[in-house]
Enzyme design. Structure first.
Site, PDB file in Angstrom:
ATOM      1  CG  HIS A  66      -1.569   5.204  -0.763  1.00  0.00           C
ATOM      2  ND1 HIS A  66      -2.378   5.796   0.184  1.00  0.00           N
ATOM      3  CD2 HIS A  66      -2.310   4.206  -1.306  1.00  0.00           C
ATOM      4  CE1 HIS A  66      -3.541   5.172   0.214  1.00  0.00           C
ATOM      5  NE2 HIS A  66      -3.515   4.196  -0.678  1.00  0.00           N
TER       6      HIS A  66
ATOM      7  CG  HIS B 272      -7.859  -4.127  -2.123  1.00  0.00           C
ATOM      8  ND1 HIS B 272      -8.885  -3.214  -2.294  1.00  0.00           N
ATOM      9  CD2 HIS B 272      -6.754  -3.392  -1.831  1.00  0.00           C
ATOM     10  CE1 HIS B 272      -8.419  -1.990  -2.111  1.00  0.00           C
ATOM     11  NE2 HIS B 272      -7.135  -2.071  -1.834  1.00  0.00           N
TER      12      HIS B 272
ATOM     13  NE  ARG C  11      -4.080   1.897   2.178  1.00  0.00           N
ATOM     14  CZ  ARG C  11      -4.193   2.829   3.117  1.00  0.00           C
ATOM     15  NH1 ARG C  11      -3.353   2.820   4.164  1.00  0.00           N
ATOM     16  NH2 ARG C  11      -5.112   3.750   3.038  1.00  0.00           N
TER      17      ARG C  11
ATOM     18  CG  ASN D 106      -1.490   8.679   2.570  1.00  0.00           C
ATOM     19  OD1 ASN D 106      -1.962   7.759   1.907  1.00  0.00           O
ATOM     20  ND2 ASN D 106      -0.797   9.669   2.018  1.00  0.00           N
TER      21      ASN D 106
END
Length: 317
Positions: A66, A192, A62, A93
């Site tokens: 990001h 995911h 992740r 975040n």
């Protein structure tokens, strides 16, 4: 390694090599002379981190997502300072990004072997790949040679990272603006298959959505009350939460996507057929995921003399 896995890795490696042509300044052999033990150092540290906490593989993944959606320059690792407000406390975040200490550990180990040589951006890219592998996911060749940003932008993080409440058209547009196709979006969303989400990111779905399996919604409500408990966690894949597989797509077929943005991928829209393909064919998913990860790692890297090689991933030199 089985013959199937060997063949799969060869295919992914060929696709990865083809992807390098999109950014000729990145190369898998970038540190071959200056830091030959780099990949083994990263691999060893990630092995230890994931053995201690399997969720850490998803957390590092992740971080990479990001980071690269704003350019793969490790700006996301910077702490706020007097000259800029960074990305760690941006809405996508704050109180949810994690794994910074693992990147710090890797950086410390790499610096001990190769002083001021390897960027934090490259360390994050390698750590992401190795974390996925530790949970049974695909491997891929990581192009290297990125340099680190000297600044960060909270406003950019707020505007460029898609929300878990996004619809399909918004997601396709957001990924398209970064040079990623709709197929890349669906493949990358398969990340995911591991990791967890906070109650606040899926509460509206489990209480108000109609395209959700009732039993699944009831199960999720047990740990996500209609008010309070915002930071309570639930696995993004209830079936195999720490296995990197294609179960995520099967969940979507059964209306068991945890986030609104997950279920949007299979909701009578343009990508339903691809979701079915990935649910039925693990190899196709893993191949496409690996190729899309190489493409994501090529989003606007700093190279050459741009940026710097940070000695500490949290602060500029």
């Amino acid at each position: 390694m089985s013959s199937i896995n060997k063949s799969f890795f060869v295919i992914v490696s060929m696709l990865s090599l083809l992807a390098f042509s999109s950014n000729a300044q990145l190369s898998p052999s970038f540190y071959a002379r200056t830091c030959p033990k780099l990949q083994s150092i990263v691999r060893t540290t990630m092995r230890q981190a994931v053995a201690t906490e399997p969720r850490m593989a998803a957390s590092i993944l992740r971080l990479f997502f990001h980071s690269c959606l704003q350019g793969c320059d490790a700006s996301i690792l910077l702490d706020d300072n007097a000259t800029f407000t960074g990305e760690k406390n941006a809405l996508p975040n704050i109180n949810s990004l994690r794994g910074f200490e693992v990147i710090d550990d890797i950086k410390t180990n790499v610096e001990a072997a190769c002083d001021a040589t390897v960027s934090c951006a490259d360390i994050l890219a390698l750590a992401t790949r190795d974390g996925v592998v530790r949970l049974g996911g695909p491997s891929w060749i990581v192009p290297l040679g990125r340099r680190d940003a000297r600044t960060a932008s909270q406003s950019a993080a707020n505007s460029q990272i898609p929300s878990p409440f996004s619809n399909l058209s918004t997601l396709i547009t957001a990924f398209g603006s970064k040079g990623l196709t709709a197929r890349d979006l669906i493949a990358l969303s398969g990340a995911h298959t591991i990791g967890q989400a906070q109650c606040q990111s899926f509460r509206n779905r489990i209480y108000n959505s109609t395209n959700i399996d009732p039993n699944f919604a009831t199960t999720r409500r047990a740990n996500c009350p209609i008010s309070g408990g915002n930071s309570n966690l639930a696995p993004l894949d209830l079936v195999t939460p720490t296995d990197f597989d294609n179960e995520y797509y099967t969940n979507l077929l059964n209306q068991r996507g945890l986030l609104h943005s997950d279920q949007e991928l299979f909701n009578g829209g343009s990508q339903d057929a691809l979701v079915r393909t990935y649910a039925a064919n693990t190899i196709t998913f893993l191949k496409d995921f690996a190729a899309a990860m190489v493409k994501m790692g090529n989003i606007s890297p700093l190279t050459g003399t741009n940026g710097e090689i940070r000695r500490n991933c949290r602060v500029v030199n």
